[in-house]
Design an enzyme around this catalytic site. Structure first.
Site, mmCIF file in Angstrom:
data_model
loop_
_atom_site.group_PDB
_atom_site.id
_atom_site.type_symbol
_atom_site.label_atom_id
_atom_site.label_comp_id
_atom_site.label_asym_id
_atom_site.label_seq_id
_atom_site.Cartn_x
_atom_site.Cartn_y
_atom_site.Cartn_z
ATOM 1 C CE1 TYR A 20 13.356 31.227 5.936
ATOM 2 C CE2 TYR A 20 13.409 28.840 5.296
ATOM 3 C CZ TYR A 20 13.281 30.180 4.890
ATOM 4 O OH TYR A 20 12.925 30.376 3.548
ATOM 5 N NE ARG B 73 -6.309 0.568 12.336
ATOM 6 C CZ ARG B 73 -5.036 0.414 11.541
ATOM 7 N NH1 ARG B 73 -4.130 1.295 11.622
ATOM 8 N NH2 ARG B 73 -4.737 -0.785 10.944
ATOM 9 C CG MET C 95 9.820 23.871 -0.127
ATOM 10 S SD MET C 95 8.997 24.997 -0.842
ATOM 11 C CE MET C 95 7.880 25.611 0.275
ATOM 12 C CE LYS D 247 -0.214 -0.283 4.977
ATOM 13 N NZ LYS D 247 -0.917 -0.852 6.291
HETATM 14 C C1 PLP Z 1 0.043 -1.938 6.853
HETATM 15 C C2 PLP Z 1 -0.646 -3.173 7.327
HETATM 16 C C3 PLP Z 1 0.173 -4.199 7.339
HETATM 17 C C4 PLP Z 1 1.689 -4.343 7.475
HETATM 18 O O1 PLP Z 1 2.247 -3.577 8.392
HETATM 19 P P1 PLP Z 1 3.972 -3.738 8.868
HETATM 20 O O2 PLP Z 1 4.025 -3.122 10.089
HETATM 21 O O3 PLP Z 1 4.501 -2.787 7.655
HETATM 22 O O4 PLP Z 1 4.373 -4.937 8.750
HETATM 23 C C5 PLP Z 1 -0.395 -5.811 7.741
HETATM 24 N N1 PLP Z 1 -1.785 -5.693 7.816
HETATM 25 C C6 PLP Z 1 -2.716 -4.545 7.803
HETATM 26 C C7 PLP Z 1 -4.257 -4.609 7.854
HETATM 27 C C8 PLP Z 1 -2.169 -3.163 7.549
HETATM 28 O O5 PLP Z 1 -2.832 -2.323 7.288
#
Ligand code: PLP
Length: 375
Positions: A255, A130, A303, A35
């Protein structure tokens, strides 16, 4: 010499890290989590190099569609599932697996009547609070899913660990036990472990594991280094020294003048900043690497620019390469200095950073004739 910052993606390291997943969870199948543009590493290229994975997981339908359009044929799980009839139809058309984490998603499957069509992973909230349905609600949810007639095979069960990054935290074991208690004749395979889980919590090495961060060679834990798990960094972020200056004792740099030179000293200006994804909150003292030597950041991150204290490196030359993280400087160390986590630094590298894919074998893995990009 280009002054454009560069993220070099080491595909041999990526494949090595997948072998580390297999080492920890030899009896599990692997859904490589790609992702958020594969945590900033390039989703399509990463998928191409991970031909040894058993499938992929993404957060959203759009990401899955992009992978299918790039020719990826392996199973793809959409971790957020779908929300509308149109999305369900598209996910079905693209042959994606769906997470069902909410009763509204079960209603959608009942309403749309895609006979025997979709592989569903029922997400259970075993303690993270969650996404997911509660364990008490699972029997009724399973009955409805099976009655819907929409499923290709028995629903798989999955859960996500809330504290696995904190070694020794007892929640992970409790979550694994809670999910395993729900498995029965109506349920399919189980999926629990993310990176931290599959390394540190053997009970989370279920039929399928879902590693993300470890594939990219960063430590999933709040302490320690990825090298402790035999992982190799995949992304090395580099920029160049574009100015060398001699500041005087008492000069305030950058800055707000937050850093005041304690003596006459050499200061290097590097062509990278928060506009490239370098964290603006990195304080003075955050390490960078010049010619293999660690030197501290000084003053505020701008930046397009940062400034370095070069007292430890009097021989630095204009145009020298500076490593912000990656080979020789673990990204988790920079993240800790900046008060964040490696995940955030990696996936926030901005599009104006040039990406170079080293050792990309995606063409062969996918059997496509696409061209390696960005070399
Ligand atoms: C992002 C995610 C993972 C991967 O987690 P890592 O800590 O990067 O290994 C696994 N399962 C779900 C549901 C996730 O959202």
């Amino acid at each position: 010499m280009s002054v454009v910052p560069r993220a070099v993606i080491d595909h041999a390291a990526l494949r090595h890290n997948l072998r580390r997943v297999r080492h920890y969870a030899p009896h599990s199948r692997v859904l490589a989590v790609i992702k958020a543009n594969a945590y900033g590493h390039g989703m399509v290229e990463v998928a191409g190099s991970l031909g040894e994975a058993d499938g992929f997981a993404v957060a959203r339908l759009e990401e899955a569609v992009r992978l299918r359009e790039a020719g990826v044929r392996k199973p793809i799980l959409i971790l957020g599932g779908v929300q509308t009839g149109a999305e369900l139809a598209l996910a079905h058309h693209q042959e994606c697996d769906l997470v069902v984490h909410h009763l509204a998603q079960i209603e959608l499957l009942e309403r749309e009547r895609l006979t025997g069509a979709v592989r569903v992973w029922l997400k259970v909230d075993t303690g993270m609070h969650r996404l997911g349905i509660l364990p008490d609600e699972v029997p009724a949810a399973l009955a409805r899913l099976l009655d819907s007639g929409a499923l290709a095979g028995p629903p798989r069960l999955m859960t996500h660990l809330g504290n696995a990054d904190v070694l020794g935290d007892p929640l992970a074991e409790r979550q694994c036990a809670a999910l395993r208690r729900l498995a029965g004749p109506e349920t399919g395979e189980l999926s629990i472990g993310n990176s931290a889980g599959l390394i540190a919590c053997p009970a989370s090495r279920s039929d399928w594991v879902r590693p993300g961060i470890m594939l990219y060679g960063a430590s999933p834990f709040s302490e320690g280094a990825a090298a402790d798990q035999g992982l190799q960094p995949v992304m090395t972020l580099r920029a160049r020294l574009i100015a060398l200056r001699r500041c005087r004792r008492g000069d305030a740099v950058g800055y707000g003048g937050t850093y005041v030179c304690p003596e006459d000293m050499p200061v290097g200006v590097v062509g990278i900043g928060y506009g490239d994804g370098y964290p603006r909150h990195a304080p003075s003292g955050t390490p960078a690497l010049v010619g293999g030597v660690r030197v501290p950041l000084i003053g505020r991150v701008s930046m397009d620019l940062i400034t370095l204290d070069l007292r430890g490196l009097p021989g630095a030359r204009l145009g020298d390469a500076v490593t912000l993280w990656g080979e020789g400087l673990p990204v988790e160390e920079v993240a800790r200095a900046a008060g964040t986590i490696a995940y955030e630094l990696l996936c926030r590298v901005s599009p104006r950073v040039a990406v170079e894919h080293l050792g990309w074998t995606g063409e062969r893995a996918r059997g496509n004739d696409g061209e390696a990009k960005g070399a």
